[in-house]
Design a protein around this motif. Structure first.
Motif, PDB file in Angstrom:
ATOM      1  N   SER A  10      -0.572  26.206  11.505  1.00 57.69           N
ATOM      2  CA  SER A  10      -1.763  25.989  10.688  1.00 57.69           C
ATOM      3  C   SER A  10      -2.115  24.513  10.684  1.00 57.69           C
ATOM      4  N   ASN A  14      -5.356  27.142   6.305  1.00 59.39           N
ATOM      5  CA  ASN A  14      -5.813  28.510   6.017  1.00 59.39           C
ATOM      6  C   ASN A  14      -4.767  29.559   6.400  1.00 59.39           C
ATOM      7  N   THR A  15      -4.202  29.424   7.589  1.00 57.30           N
ATOM      8  CA  THR A  15      -3.187  30.391   8.033  1.00 57.30           C
ATOM      9  C   THR A  15      -1.929  30.252   7.180  1.00 57.30           C
ATOM     10  N   LYS A  16      -1.622  29.026   6.788  1.00 55.51           N
ATOM     11  CA  LYS A  16      -0.446  28.809   5.924  1.00 55.51           C
ATOM     12  C   LYS A  16      -0.637  29.522   4.576  1.00 55.51           C
ATOM     13  N   THR A  58      -7.219  31.489  14.848  1.00 54.64           N
ATOM     14  CA  THR A  58      -7.867  31.949  16.073  1.00 54.64           C
ATOM     15  C   THR A  58      -8.369  30.727  16.836  1.00 54.64           C
ATOM     16  N   TYR A  59      -7.865  30.553  18.024  1.00 56.50           N
ATOM     17  CA  TYR A  59      -8.325  29.475  18.903  1.00 56.50           C
ATOM     18  C   TYR A  59      -8.892  30.117  20.171  1.00 56.50           C
ATOM     19  N   GLY A  61     -10.523  32.698  20.546  1.00 58.69           N
ATOM     20  CA  GLY A  61     -10.356  34.155  20.537  1.00 58.69           C
ATOM     21  C   GLY A  61      -8.932  34.635  20.703  1.00 58.69           C
ATOM     22  N   SER A  92      -9.797  32.780  11.186  1.00 52.37           N
ATOM     23  CA  SER A  92     -10.775  32.267  12.157  1.00 52.37           C
ATOM     24  C   SER A  92     -11.869  31.500  11.420  1.00 52.37           C
ATOM     25  N   GLY A  93     -12.758  30.888  12.191  1.00 52.02           N
ATOM     26  CA  GLY A  93     -13.843  30.104  11.581  1.00 52.02           C
ATOM     27  C   GLY A  93     -15.022  30.977  11.198  1.00 52.02           C
ATOM     28  N   GLY A 132     -11.901  31.365   7.468  1.00 51.54           N
ATOM     29  CA  GLY A 132     -11.607  30.122   6.745  1.00 51.54           C
ATOM     30  C   GLY A 132     -10.540  30.353   5.688  1.00 51.54           C
TER      31      GLY A 132
HETATM   32  C1  LIG Z   1      -9.192  24.441  19.108  1.00 46.83           C
HETATM   33  C2  LIG Z   1      -9.887  25.351  18.125  1.00 46.83           C
HETATM   34  C3  LIG Z   1     -10.427  26.545  18.577  1.00 46.83           C
HETATM   35  C4  LIG Z   1     -11.039  27.422  17.685  1.00 46.83           C
HETATM   36  N1  LIG Z   1     -11.539  28.592  18.160  1.00 46.83           N
HETATM   37  C5  LIG Z   1     -12.129  29.465  17.297  1.00 46.83           C
HETATM   38  C6  LIG Z   1     -12.650  30.703  17.770  1.00 46.83           C
HETATM   39  O1  LIG Z   1     -12.586  31.061  18.944  1.00 46.83           O
HETATM   40  N2  LIG Z   1     -13.245  31.523  16.867  1.00 46.83           N
HETATM   41  C7  LIG Z   1     -13.344  31.209  15.535  1.00 46.83           C
HETATM   42  O2  LIG Z   1     -13.898  31.986  14.747  1.00 46.83           O
HETATM   43  N3  LIG Z   1     -12.835  30.034  15.052  1.00 46.83           N
HETATM   44  C8  LIG Z   1     -12.216  29.175  15.900  1.00 46.83           C
HETATM   45  N4  LIG Z   1     -11.685  27.998  15.425  1.00 46.83           N
HETATM   46  C9  LIG Z   1     -11.658  27.766  13.959  1.00 46.83           C
HETATM   47  C10 LIG Z   1     -10.288  28.122  13.338  1.00 46.83           C
HETATM   48  O3  LIG Z   1      -9.820  29.381  13.762  1.00 46.83           O
HETATM   49  C11 LIG Z   1     -10.419  28.166  11.805  1.00 46.83           C
HETATM   50  O4  LIG Z   1     -10.882  26.921  11.331  1.00 46.83           O
HETATM   51  C12 LIG Z   1      -9.114  28.526  11.114  1.00 46.83           C
HETATM   52  O5  LIG Z   1      -9.369  28.873   9.767  1.00 46.83           O
HETATM   53  C13 LIG Z   1      -8.126  27.374  11.156  1.00 46.83           C
HETATM   54  O6  LIG Z   1      -6.912  27.792  10.576  1.00 46.83           O
HETATM   55  P1  LIG Z   1      -5.854  26.743   9.958  1.00 46.83           P
HETATM   56  O7  LIG Z   1      -6.487  26.184   8.692  1.00 46.83           O
HETATM   57  O8  LIG Z   1      -4.660  27.569   9.654  1.00 46.83           O
HETATM   58  O9  LIG Z   1      -5.589  25.683  10.970  1.00 46.83           O
HETATM   59  C14 LIG Z   1     -11.103  27.100  16.310  1.00 46.83           C
HETATM   60  C15 LIG Z   1     -10.570  25.875  15.860  1.00 46.83           C
HETATM   61  C16 LIG Z   1      -9.978  25.013  16.749  1.00 46.83           C
HETATM   62  C17 LIG Z   1      -9.401  23.701  16.238  1.00 46.83           C
END
Ligand SMILES: Cc1cc2nc3c(=O)[nH]c(=O)nc-3n(C[C@H](O)[C@H](O)[C@H](O)COP(=O)(O)O)c2cc1C
Length: 157
Positions: A10, A14-16, A58-59, A61, A92-93, A132
């Motif tokens: 994370s 968010n994932t955490k 999700t990075y 996909g 995911s975002g 998010g």
């Molecule tokens: C390198 C990268 C790739 C990402 N790819 C996607 C994606 O393909 N689809 C999506 O919905 N969000 C994507 N995101 C957004 C993250 O999945 C989203 O912000 C997520 O909540 C981050 O989780 P975290 O807070 O645990 O790091 C991407 C973010 C990064 C940094």
């Protein structure tokens, strides 16, 4: 007592946050639980647990490279994780941003290891997903994942 490991990566929390809710669910079933950042997990450790749940943002996909690296390195123990219980979740975002494909990609790797995955007939079928920061509803689904993995581990023990 059977043990469950929750592994997450994370960058922005968010994932955490989902992982801590999964932890709550496992704890409520009275099992030993370890919640670990993927950077603190060695592939060998996977052998020590009866349940393994993995969460990734999700990075593009799919899962983050950090999680994929652990799975790739787990080939050292190929065949030795068979019969353990697995689960996965992702943040995911955006809606339609690939969080379900991320969960399925993680589950595919666990299935290839011979692990047991329980789907869900109601709610998120493959595993919890959030856009998010997880909502209260998302957190509740994560708690349920932790409970269902723990219950299956206990039934198999
Ligand atoms: C390198 C990268 C790739 C990402 N790819 C996607 C994606 O393909 N689809 C999506 O919905 N969000 C994507 N995101 C957004 C993250 O999945 C989203 O912000 C997520 O909540 C981050 O989780 P975290 O807070 O645990 O790091 C991407 C973010 C990064 C940094």
């Amino acid at each position: 007592m059977p043990k469950v490991l929750i592994i997450y990566y994370s960058r922005s929390g968010n994932t955490k946050a989902m992982a801590t809710a999964v932890e709550e669910g496992v704890k409520s079933e009275g099992l030993d639980i370890q919640l670990k950042d993927v950077k603190d997990v060695s592939p060998r450790e996977l052998l020590e647990y009866e349940g393994i749940i993995i969460g990734s943002p999700t990075y593009y996909g799919t899962m983050a490279g950090q999680i994929k690296l652990l799975l790739d390195e787990s080939v050292k123990y190929h065949g030795k994780l068979a019969g353990k219980v697995g689960g996965a979740f992702s943040s995911s975002g955006i809606l339609g941003g690939g969080n379900e494909t991320t969960v399925l990609d993680i589950l595919k790797a666990l299935l290839i290891h011979g692990m047991i995955i329980q789907g869900s007939p109601m709610g998120p079928h493959y595993g919890p997903v959030a856009i998010g920061k997880p909502s209260a509803g998302n957190r509740n689904q994560c708690v349920k994942l932790g409970k269902s993995v723990a219950q299956l581990v206990k039934r198999l023990a």
